[in-house]
Write a protein that holds these residues in place. Structure first.
Motif, short mmCIF file in Angstrom:
data_model
loop_
_atom_site.label_atom_id
_atom_site.label_comp_id
_atom_site.label_asym_id
_atom_site.label_seq_id
_atom_site.Cartn_x
_atom_site.Cartn_y
_atom_site.Cartn_z
N GLY A 191 39.31 -20.35 6.09
CA GLY A 191 40.01 -19.09 5.83
C GLY A 191 40.51 -18.52 7.14
N ALA A 192 41.75 -18.79 7.48
CA ALA A 192 42.31 -18.44 8.79
C ALA A 192 43.25 -17.26 8.71
N VAL A 193 43.20 -16.43 9.76
CA VAL A 193 44.14 -15.32 9.91
C VAL A 193 44.95 -15.55 11.17
N ILE A 194 46.27 -15.47 11.04
CA ILE A 194 47.18 -15.55 12.19
C ILE A 194 47.66 -14.12 12.42
N SER A 195 47.22 -13.50 13.52
CA SER A 195 47.41 -12.06 13.71
C SER A 195 48.58 -11.77 14.65
N PHE A 196 49.77 -11.60 14.06
CA PHE A 196 50.92 -11.20 14.85
C PHE A 196 50.74 -9.77 15.36
N ARG A 197 49.90 -9.01 14.70
CA ARG A 197 49.61 -7.65 15.13
C ARG A 197 48.99 -7.63 16.53
N GLN A 198 48.24 -8.69 16.85
CA GLN A 198 47.55 -8.76 18.14
C GLN A 198 48.22 -9.74 19.09
N MET A 199 49.49 -10.00 18.86
CA MET A 199 50.25 -10.90 19.72
C MET A 199 50.34 -10.36 21.14
N SER A 200 50.22 -11.24 22.11
CA SER A 200 50.36 -10.85 23.52
C SER A 200 51.62 -11.49 24.09
N ILE A 201 52.19 -10.84 25.10
CA ILE A 201 53.42 -11.32 25.74
C ILE A 201 53.19 -11.38 27.23
N GLU A 202 53.41 -12.56 27.80
CA GLU A 202 53.30 -12.73 29.24
C GLU A 202 54.58 -13.41 29.73
N GLY A 203 55.40 -12.64 30.42
CA GLY A 203 56.71 -13.17 30.80
C GLY A 203 57.53 -13.39 29.55
N ASN A 204 57.98 -14.61 29.35
CA ASN A 204 58.73 -14.96 28.15
C ASN A 204 57.92 -15.84 27.21
N THR A 205 56.59 -15.75 27.31
CA THR A 205 55.72 -16.53 26.43
C THR A 205 54.98 -15.58 25.49
N TYR A 206 55.08 -15.87 24.20
CA TYR A 206 54.45 -15.06 23.15
C TYR A 206 53.26 -15.85 22.60
N CYS A 207 52.09 -15.22 22.52
CA CYS A 207 50.89 -15.88 22.03
C CYS A 207 50.27 -15.10 20.87
N ILE A 208 50.06 -15.79 19.77
CA ILE A 208 49.49 -15.18 18.57
C ILE A 208 48.07 -15.72 18.39
N PRO A 209 47.06 -14.85 18.35
CA PRO A 209 45.68 -15.32 18.20
C PRO A 209 45.34 -15.72 16.77
N LEU A 210 44.38 -16.64 16.66
CA LEU A 210 43.90 -17.13 15.38
C LEU A 210 42.45 -16.69 15.19
N PHE A 211 42.10 -16.31 13.96
CA PHE A 211 40.74 -15.87 13.66
C PHE A 211 40.27 -16.50 12.36
N ILE A 212 38.95 -16.53 12.19
CA ILE A 212 38.36 -16.99 10.94
C ILE A 212 37.92 -15.77 10.13
N ALA A 213 38.39 -15.69 8.89
CA ALA A 213 38.02 -14.57 8.02
C ALA A 213 37.17 -15.03 6.85
N GLU A 214 37.11 -16.37 6.63
CA GLU A 214 36.41 -16.94 5.49
C GLU A 214 36.96 -16.30 4.22
N ASP A 215 36.07 -15.91 3.30
CA ASP A 215 36.53 -15.30 2.05
C ASP A 215 36.27 -13.80 2.02
N ARG A 216 36.10 -13.20 3.19
CA ARG A 216 35.86 -11.75 3.27
C ARG A 216 37.21 -11.03 3.27
N TYR A 217 37.82 -10.94 2.10
CA TYR A 217 39.18 -10.45 1.99
C TYR A 217 39.34 -9.02 2.47
N ALA A 218 38.29 -8.22 2.33
CA ALA A 218 38.38 -6.82 2.74
C ALA A 218 38.56 -6.69 4.25
N SER A 219 38.10 -7.70 5.00
CA SER A 219 38.18 -7.63 6.46
C SER A 219 39.52 -8.12 7.01
#
Length: 249
Positions: A191-219
């Motif tokens: 159960g993976a979350v790709i969080s564009f909300r927490q994207m970081s920018i360094e120069g012209n490189t954009y990085c989107i972090p990945l997280f595990i949410a499992e089946d905890r949909y409320a989180s």
């Protein structure tokens, strides 16, 4: 969950993907081969034609299926719940038990036996769930890879260009490589979350972090602790290159 976060849970035993935030710009791409017919199992009476044997509405012929999918591009909720099938004559061989199983899938959003019926020869079951989740069964799960690659590309392009002025030209993003989606399967299974909300920018490189949410949909809709990241998807605007770094076993 914010539109700035994508959720994917990949189930390889039953061959389904539970997702949220995967915006499909063209629903005709939902299936690699456009279905011949659709069985609408969400109780709607205003679409398609009524089938006396099953008690469901059906959409017959690829042109009508294509028109139905195009409506879904404008309104995801219009996609409802459906199962594809190949032949009307075989549809009419469904037994009352098999029809009741299909009703159960539509109601409970899960299958009792195999979700792929010999008589229907179906490749997909599409279920619109509450709270914006989509559950889709695929006979061949790798077909989801194309949708995920497109969703990542489209979402990053939106984020890169969200602050541009109206007279500025949009920055282009190279398509995310479909062949690299398989690298995400270990975290998709959890159960993976790709969080564009927490994207970081360094120069012209954009990085989107990945997280595990499992089946905890409320989180899923919340902000994740950066320390819990299991990887990143980065895009170098100067080189037009994607880089994937996943640290998860």
């Amino acid at each position: 969950m914010s539109e700035d976060m994508l959720y994917v849970h990949y189930e390889t035993v039953s061959n389904y993907v539970l997702s949220k935030g995967i915006a499909v710009k063209d629903y005709t791409k939902l299936a690699r081969k456009l279905p011949e017919n659709l069985l609408l199992v969400d109780g709607r009476k205003s679409i398609g034609t009524y089938d006396n044997h099953t008690g469901f509405q059906v959409i017959k012929g690829q042109e009508n299926v294509k028109a139905f999918f195009q409506k879904g591009t404008d309104n995801q909720a219009a996609m409802g719940k459906w199962i594809d099938f190949v032949n009307v004559d075989m549809l009419h061989l469904l037994t009352p038990i098999e029809i009741s199983e299909i009703l159960y899938i539509a109601h409970a959003h899960t299958h009792l036996h195999s979700p792929f019926y010999y008589k229907l020869q179906n490749n997909y079951i599409y279920l619109t769930l509450p709270n914006g989740f989509i559950k889709m069964y695929y006979r061949y799960l790798e077909q989801f890879h194309e949708l995920f690659a497109e969703a990542i590309t489209v979402k990053l392009k939106e984020k890169v260009n969200e602050k541009k002025r109206f007279y500025q030209k949009s920055k282009e993003i190279a398509p995310f490589p479909i062949e690299r989606v398989k690298e995400f399967i270990p975290i998709f299974k959890e159960g993976a979350v790709i969080s564009f909300r927490q994207m970081s920018i360094e120069g012209n490189t954009y990085c989107i972090p990945l997280f595990i949410a499992e089946d905890r949909y409320a989180s899923i809709g919340g902000r994740f602790n950066e320390k819990d990241s299991v990887g990143t998807i980065c895009y170098d605007m100067d080189r037009n290159e994607w880089k994937i770094d996943i640290d998860f076993e």
